[in-house]
Design a protein around this motif. Structure first.
Motif, short mmCIF file in Angstrom:
data_model
loop_
_atom_site.label_atom_id
_atom_site.label_comp_id
_atom_site.label_asym_id
_atom_site.label_seq_id
_atom_site.Cartn_x
_atom_site.Cartn_y
_atom_site.Cartn_z
N LEU A 94 0.82 -1.21 0.00
CA LEU A 94 0.00 0.00 0.00
C LEU A 94 0.87 1.27 0.00
O LEU A 94 0.36 2.36 0.24
CB LEU A 94 -0.91 0.01 1.24
CG LEU A 94 -2.01 -1.05 1.29
CD1 LEU A 94 -2.71 -1.00 2.63
CD2 LEU A 94 -3.02 -0.84 0.16
N ASP A 95 2.16 1.08 -0.29
CA ASP A 95 3.10 2.20 -0.29
C ASP A 95 3.13 2.91 1.06
O ASP A 95 3.22 4.14 1.14
CB ASP A 95 2.74 3.22 -1.40
CG ASP A 95 2.89 2.61 -2.79
OD1 ASP A 95 3.80 1.78 -2.97
OD2 ASP A 95 2.09 2.97 -3.68
N LEU A 96 3.05 2.12 2.12
CA LEU A 96 3.10 2.67 3.47
C LEU A 96 4.33 2.14 4.20
O LEU A 96 4.84 1.04 3.91
CB LEU A 96 1.84 2.28 4.26
CG LEU A 96 0.50 2.83 3.77
CD1 LEU A 96 -0.63 2.22 4.59
CD2 LEU A 96 0.46 4.35 3.87
N ARG A 97 4.80 2.92 5.15
CA ARG A 97 5.89 2.52 6.03
C ARG A 97 5.35 2.38 7.45
O ARG A 97 4.31 2.95 7.77
CB ARG A 97 7.01 3.55 5.99
CG ARG A 97 7.68 3.70 4.62
CD ARG A 97 8.58 4.91 4.60
NE ARG A 97 7.83 6.15 4.82
CZ ARG A 97 8.40 7.35 4.90
NH1 ARG A 97 9.72 7.48 4.80
NH2 ARG A 97 7.65 8.42 5.10
N PRO A 98 6.02 1.63 8.30
CA PRO A 98 5.52 1.45 9.67
C PRO A 98 5.27 2.76 10.39
O PRO A 98 4.29 2.88 11.15
CB PRO A 98 6.65 0.64 10.34
CG PRO A 98 7.27 -0.11 9.23
CD PRO A 98 7.21 0.79 8.03
N GLU A 99 6.13 3.77 10.14
CA GLU A 99 5.91 5.05 10.82
C GLU A 99 4.66 5.78 10.32
O GLU A 99 4.11 6.63 11.02
CB GLU A 99 7.14 5.97 10.67
CG GLU A 99 7.61 6.18 9.25
CD GLU A 99 8.70 5.19 8.85
OE1 GLU A 99 9.53 5.54 8.00
OE2 GLU A 99 8.70 4.05 9.41
N ASP A 100 4.19 5.42 9.10
CA ASP A 100 2.98 6.06 8.57
C ASP A 100 1.72 5.61 9.33
O ASP A 100 0.70 6.32 9.31
CB ASP A 100 2.81 5.75 7.07
CG ASP A 100 3.93 6.34 6.23
OD1 ASP A 100 4.45 7.40 6.63
OD2 ASP A 100 4.25 5.75 5.18
N VAL A 101 1.78 4.44 9.92
CA VAL A 101 0.57 3.89 10.55
C VAL A 101 0.76 3.72 12.05
O VAL A 101 -0.01 3.01 12.70
CB VAL A 101 0.18 2.53 9.91
CG1 VAL A 101 -0.17 2.71 8.45
CG2 VAL A 101 1.32 1.51 10.07
N ARG A 102 1.78 4.37 12.60
CA ARG A 102 2.02 4.25 14.05
C ARG A 102 0.81 4.78 14.82
O ARG A 102 0.30 5.86 14.55
CB ARG A 102 3.30 5.01 14.43
CG ARG A 102 3.73 4.77 15.87
CD ARG A 102 5.12 5.32 16.14
NE ARG A 102 6.15 4.51 15.44
CZ ARG A 102 6.94 5.00 14.51
NH1 ARG A 102 6.84 6.26 14.14
NH2 ARG A 102 7.85 4.22 13.94
N GLY A 103 0.34 4.01 15.78
CA GLY A 103 -0.81 4.40 16.59
C GLY A 103 -2.14 3.93 16.04
O GLY A 103 -3.17 4.09 16.70
N ARG A 104 -2.13 3.33 14.84
CA ARG A 104 -3.38 2.84 14.24
C ARG A 104 -3.55 1.34 14.55
O ARG A 104 -2.57 0.61 14.70
CB ARG A 104 -3.40 3.07 12.74
CG ARG A 104 -3.40 4.55 12.36
CD ARG A 104 -3.65 4.71 10.85
NE ARG A 104 -3.62 6.11 10.45
CZ ARG A 104 -4.65 6.95 10.53
NH1 ARG A 104 -5.80 6.51 11.04
NH2 ARG A 104 -4.54 8.20 10.14
N THR A 105 -4.80 0.92 14.63
CA THR A 105 -5.12 -0.47 14.91
C THR A 105 -5.67 -1.14 13.65
O THR A 105 -6.54 -0.58 12.97
CB THR A 105 -6.16 -0.58 16.04
OG1 THR A 105 -5.67 0.13 17.19
CG2 THR A 105 -6.41 -2.03 16.41
N PHE A 106 -5.17 -2.34 13.36
CA PHE A 106 -5.64 -3.10 12.21
C PHE A 106 -6.37 -4.35 12.69
O PHE A 106 -6.07 -4.89 13.75
CB PHE A 106 -4.45 -3.49 11.32
CG PHE A 106 -3.78 -2.32 10.65
CD1 PHE A 106 -4.07 -2.00 9.34
CD2 PHE A 106 -2.86 -1.54 11.35
CE1 PHE A 106 -3.45 -0.93 8.72
CE2 PHE A 106 -2.24 -0.47 10.74
CZ PHE A 106 -2.54 -0.16 9.42
#
Length: 615
Positions: A522-534
């Protein structure tokens, strides 16, 4: 009760009997024995319901639902205040509404059976599978000379007689029984629900007979096969199970060495236990009989329709028969109207997207296009939008191929190219019908596109669909058809691209940590989704262990403003138009999918499959 009142009550109950009941009492006709070689079976069963001369009060007394004293009291009240005797007894609390319905059915000519006092032979019970019996709340009690007598829990459900006739291939005679007795009888005689696997095991002898006669099979043999009990039982079970599981399509596919049955749920095909290969012809013929198609014709495609009411829910089955190398492939599209909520607020639009759509629906003229591949929910979105503006002061006319759902208040036209009734020809005549809003099922050619634009320029709001990957590409598609850029910019108000993604089952939803590889897709890095829940679905009985249940839409709405119109007039590329639209607030399909992931509605895998990376 006076004789006049008796005649009036008898007339009233006669009118309530189903079609085919005589208006005055007469001897019932003897049932005809159905023959296997008949050219075509009648589509309606012979119900043979004949009104009785008994008054409703007398019937209730014989049913032991009221006492003579209670009946006399009710008659006195009826004499003073008027009204129906049944309603008076219910108001007094002496009878239930079900008791009155049963009594009216008996008065109308149905025989009353006491299921608790009879033992039904196994050969009668075998005439109907358990799933069909439970779906219609009926119990077979007699089978004689091709006529099946069923005891009904709801004596007013006359439509069930037609559908049972179609499903079972027998003429149906109705009897009435106490609803509680029907439930007990269903539990007694159908305690062990039949499975598709069990029915398939019964097909072995039928399949062997077909295999032996396959080279020299004739029309009479085809009819005989389609009427065989195992074939009817198998098809009924598959249909009812697919409807119960909310399947959108049912596939019957013949191959050289096998016969596959599959159904699609939430966009994914699942295979059922395959029946014997040689049963394919019998199954296809049975479906064609139910859809009133020509069983003798196996060389050309055929289309038909089957209407059912399953569990009190109306269901349309659109049948498509296609000749292949190894037999006829049959696909049935399941249109369960009770499962479709034509509410613009329930198709998956976010709050801010609903505001944009509401503004578009309030326009006096212009063109709004919904785009996406086949099966992405375009029709449901458009129906929902039209339902939102379906008011007495607005005339809405649609041209569709096919008309999937009948909507009260809309004038819907079925396209038929075989007789020259195309979208373009239809549109010309629609403009003479004084519409306010027009739905063009699909813009397929230059002629249809030009008439749609002309409709918009003459003061109509036009909705239509295209098949493109995203919203900006739709403009390129319109220009490729041959439309002049100035006409596109003068009429086009918005383009809505959409996809459907499966929703995580709320019953087994669980948190998880996505890997870097998953985020990278998804062209995302771990820092892009920090704090989000999947989330993902573990799989449970509620979702058939898939982890998903139901689908929702993700949208890309491109509002055509002056800046974008200038780019179109300049002949700018799709990429330039896309980038400008994003600058002006357009959320792409991928971005909408990500927001659904962050909300815990769907999974990363679903968004990756449903959307493409904008280039």
């Amino acid at each position: 009760m006076s004789r006049a009142e008796s005649r009036e009550e008898t007339s009233r109950t006669s009118k309530s009997a189903p079609t085919g009941a005589p208006a005055t009492p007469q001897a019932p006709e003897a049932p005809e024995t159905p023959k296997a070689a008949k050219p075509k079976r009648k589509s309606r069963p012979k119900t043979m319901i004949v009104p009785t001369q008994k008054r409703l009060g007398r019937v209730l007394l014989e049913m032991e639902k009221v006492t003579r004293k209670q009946l006399q009291e009710a008659l006195q009240i009826k004499k003073r205040k008027g009204g129906a005797i049944g309603a008076v007894l219910v108001d007094l609390g002496y009878c239930e509404k079900d008791d009155i319905s049963a009594a009216l059915a008996i008065q109308a000519g149905m025989r009353r059976v006491h299921l608790g006092e009879m033992e039904i032979p196994p050969e009668v019970i075998e005439q109907m599978d358990g799933m069909t019996a439970r779906s219609y709340s009926v119990v077979p009690v007699e089978f004689d000379a091709g006529v099946l007598t069923v005891a009904m829990a709801d004596p007013n459900n006359f439509r069930a007689l037609d559908e049972l006739h179609m499903l079972l291939g027998h003429d149906i005679r109705a009897a009435v029984s106490d609803p509680a007795d029907v439930i007990r009888a269903l539990d007694k005689y159908y305690a062990h629900a039949e499975s598709v696997e069990a029915v398939i095991s019964e097909l072995d002898s039928t399949a062997e007979w077909i295999a032996d006669h396959e080279e020299s099979i004739d029309l009479e043999d085809i009819r005989t096969m389609s009427e065989s009990q195992p074939v009817k039982k198998l098809l009924n079970l598959v249909l009812l199970q697919a409807i119960r599981d909310n399947a959108s399509d049912i596939h019957f596919e013949p191959f050289e060495d096998e016969f596959k049955m599959r159904y699609r749920i939430d966009g994914i095909l699942y295979e059922m236990v395959p029946p014997p290969r040689h049963i394919a012809l019998a199954v296809a013929s049975r479906i064609k009989v139910m859809a009133n198609l020509d069983i003798a014709e196996r060389r050309v495609p055929q289309d038909g329709r089957i209407e059912l009411t399953v569990g009190g829910k109306p269901v349309d089955l659109r049948v498509s028969v296609l000749p292949t190398m190894f037999g006829e492939s049959v696909v049935m599209r399941v249109l369960d109207r009770s499962q479709v909520e034509l509410d613009i607020g329930k198709v998956g639009l976010r709050d801010e997207e609903q505001v944009v759509i509401s503004d578009l629906l309030g326009l006096a003229n212009g063109i709004v296009i919904v785009t996406g591949p086949t099966g992405c929910g375009k029709t449901t979105t458009l129906y929902s939008a039209l339902s939102a503006i379906n008011r007495i002061e607005t005339k809405i006319i649609t041209t569709e191929d096919p008309v999937e759902y009948d909507i009260d208040g809309l004038i819907q036209v079925q396209i038929n190219p075989d007789i020259g009734l195309t979208f373009a020809r239809c549109l010309r005549h629609i403009l003479r019908q004084d519409p306010d809003v027009i739905l063009v099922g699909e813009i397929r050619d230059l002629e249809t596109a030009r008439i749609a634009i002309h409709s918009s320029l003459t003061g109509h709001l036009v909705f239509s669909t295209l098949h493109t990957n995203d919203a900006p590409t739709a403009i390129t598609r319109l220009l490729d058809l041959g439309l002049e850029p100035y006409l596109v910019t003068a009429t086009l108000e918005a383009i809505v691209a959409q996809r459907l993604v499966r929703k995580i089952c709320t019953n087994c939803r669980a948190e998880f940590e996505p890997t870097e590889e998953m985020l990278g897709e998804l062209d995302l890095r771990p820092e892009d989704v920090r704090g989000r829940t999947f989330y993902f679905g573990r799989g449970c009985e509620a979702c058939n262990n898939t982890g998903y249940k139901g689908r929702t839409g993700v949208f890309e709405i491109m509002h055509i403003d002056n800046s974008l119109r200038d780019l179109v007039m300049q002949g700018s590329s799709t990429n330039v138009i896309r980038e400008e639209a994003k600058k002006r607030g357009m959320r792409t399909l991928r971005d909408s999918g990500l927001m659904a992931v962050y909300d815990g509605v769907t999974t990363i895998e679903e968004v990756i499959m449903a959307t493409v990376t904008e280039g």
